[in-house]
Design a protein around this motif. Sequence first.
Motif, PDB file in Angstrom:
ATOM      1  N   ALA A  90      -1.682   2.878 -11.889  1.00 18.21           N
ATOM      2  CA  ALA A  90      -1.043   1.644 -11.416  1.00 18.21           C
ATOM      3  C   ALA A  90      -1.812   1.038 -10.243  1.00 18.21           C
ATOM      4  CB  ALA A  90       0.394   1.938 -11.008  1.00 18.21           C
ATOM      5  N   PHE A  91      -2.315   1.894  -9.357  1.00 18.07           N
ATOM      6  CA  PHE A  91      -3.032   1.392  -8.190  1.00 18.07           C
ATOM      7  C   PHE A  91      -4.339   0.731  -8.608  1.00 18.07           C
ATOM      8  CE2 PHE A  91      -5.181   2.226  -3.941  1.00 18.07           C
ATOM      9  CZ  PHE A  91      -4.447   1.258  -3.294  1.00 18.07           C
ATOM     10  N   SER A  94      -3.469  -2.693  -9.931  1.00 20.52           N
ATOM     11  CA  SER A  94      -3.077  -3.567  -8.825  1.00 20.52           C
ATOM     12  C   SER A  94      -4.285  -4.028  -8.028  1.00 20.52           C
ATOM     13  CB  SER A  94      -2.095  -2.827  -7.902  1.00 20.52           C
ATOM     14  OG  SER A  94      -0.907  -2.489  -8.600  1.00 20.52           O
ATOM     15  N   ARG A  97      -6.040  -6.801  -9.973  1.00 21.97           N
ATOM     16  CA  ARG A  97      -5.310  -8.066 -10.048  1.00 21.97           C
ATOM     17  C   ARG A  97      -5.202  -8.762  -8.697  1.00 21.97           C
ATOM     18  NH1 ARG A  97      -1.895  -8.745 -14.616  1.00 21.97           N
ATOM     19  NH2 ARG A  97      -0.446  -9.940 -13.353  1.00 21.97           N
ATOM     20  N   ARG A  98      -5.194  -8.004  -7.599  1.00 22.09           N
ATOM     21  CA  ARG A  98      -4.825  -8.576  -6.304  1.00 22.09           C
ATOM     22  C   ARG A  98      -5.949  -8.636  -5.285  1.00 22.09           C
ATOM     23  NH1 ARG A  98       0.760  -8.717  -6.343  1.00 22.09           N
ATOM     24  NH2 ARG A  98       1.745  -7.412  -7.929  1.00 22.09           N
ATOM     25  N   SER A 271      -6.163  -6.533 -17.611  1.00 17.04           N
ATOM     26  CA  SER A 271      -4.754  -6.342 -17.307  1.00 17.04           C
ATOM     27  C   SER A 271      -4.015  -7.664 -17.212  1.00 17.04           C
ATOM     28  CB  SER A 271      -4.611  -5.566 -15.986  1.00 17.04           C
ATOM     29  OG  SER A 271      -5.229  -6.245 -14.938  1.00 17.04           O
TER      30      SER A 271
END
Length: 463
Positions: A90-91, A94, A97-98, A271
Motif C-alpha cells: 500500500a505504501f 501511495s 500516486r502522491r 495504479s
Amino acid sequence: MKLPKFPCLLLLLSTQSSKSFVPPPRIQSQTQLSPSLKCPCRGWSNGHRVFKTSPASGRPLQALPSALAGLKTLHTNPSYVLSAVLWLSAFGVSLERRTTVGKALSAPLATMALALTTANIGLLPFHSPIYNVINRFLVPLAVPLLLFDSDLKRVINDTGTLLAAFFVGAVATIVGTIVAFPIIPLKSLGPDMGWRVACALAARHIGGAINFVAVAETLKVHGTAVSAAIAADNVVVALYFAFLFSISKAGEPDEPKDKGYTAQGDNATISELAIEENRASTISLPSLMISISVASTLVSSGSLLTKSLLPAGTSSLPLISTLTVVAATMFPTFFSRISETGTALGVAFIQMFFAASGAAGSIKLVLQQAPSLFAFSALQIGVHFATLLGIGKLIFRLPNRELYLASNANVGGPTTAAAMAQAKEWKRLVLPALLIGILGYATATAIALALGPILLRLPSLAR
C-alpha cells in the motif's frame, strides 16, 4: 565476604544453610544456576542466562537481546508477515500516486526497495510461508485479473497501423535480447540464472510488469535477482522515456492540438488506471466477488489443462494467460464490466509479489548484481530502438510518432504509452496506445518463454 545483590542467590544460600557452606562463585559477565531452581529475576530462564554488561555500571543490558528475540518470534508469525507485506504494498502505491519521487520510482520499485531495506535490518524474515502463498496463489490470480480488458478484436479494429509498429517493437526487443545476452551473460546472478532473468526482462520490454512476474515465477528466478533486475531496469527505462519524450514532437500536422481534450493525465500510472478519479468507480462488492471467482476459474482451468497437455513441472501461467485472452475476446461485454475491478485487484496482488520478492533479497547481492543488469538492460533497449527504426522506418515506412509510441508501449506498458500520447497531444492515438499495451500483456509471456531455448544455445562472448 560481600554477597551478590541478586535475591535468587540469597535464596540459594538459604536452601543450603543446614549443609556446609560453600561460597557462591563471583558473578561477572556470565552466571549459571542449578537447572532445578527457577528464579523470577529478570533475565533468568531455565536455570541459565548469559548477561551482557555495561562497561560503566556492570549492569545487564537486555533490551537489545529481548528485542531481537521478539523479532524472531514475529518472523514466524504469519499474521505479522502478511500485515507487513500489505502495508509495504500500500505504501508503494501511495508513494507513486502522491509524490514526485514515487512517480519516478514506480510503485513496484518503491515497494521492493522498502521491503528489501525492511528485511535487511531484521524487521522482516528472508523466508516465510506467506511469501510462498503469494507466489503460489496470488500471482496466478493477478495474471487473468490484469487481462480482463484484452479483447483482441477491439485491439485489431481500433489500433490501425500502430498495431504494426507494436509488432515491430516486439521483434526489436527479441533482437535486442539475442544481441545483448552473449555480450553480457549476467553470470553475476549465479549459475543457470542469467538466461532466466534475460527472458523476464524481454517479457517486460514487450508487455509489462505482469509479464516480468509471470516469466520470473515460471523460470523460478530467486528474489535477489528479481530485486536487482527491477531496480536496474527501472533506471534504464526512466532514462529511455526521457529520451523518447525529447525526440518526439508535440502535435502533428494532420492532428491539431486540442486543448479541451481530457483523457488520461500526463503522468498516469498503473495504479491510477485501476481507479480513475475523474469518474464514478464501477468497483462494488458484486464486481469484487465476480472478478475473483472468474479469475480463480481461469486459473483452475489453466492448471488442469497444463497438467493434462504439457510435461510435468510446466508452469500454468502461459496457458492461464491464453485462456483469459480467449475468454475476454469471446465475451467482451461481460469482461469490460469487471475490468476496472480486475485491474485494481491485479495491481494489489502484483504489489504483494514485489514486496515478497524484495523481502527475500539481500542488499549486498543486489548491489553486486545491479551493474551487470544495468548494462544488459541498456544494451537490450538500445538495440531495440535501433532495430525498431531500421525495420519500421526504412521497410514499413511507419510514422515516427507511431514507432516512438509503440516502443513506449513495449518497454513501459499501456499506461505509459497512453500518457505519452496525451502529453504529446496525439489525440487519436491515446486509445490505440492503451490497446496495444494491453496486447503486450496478452502476448509477452509466451514470446519471452519461447526465447529461453534460443538464449541457451547462444555462445558467450564475455570472458
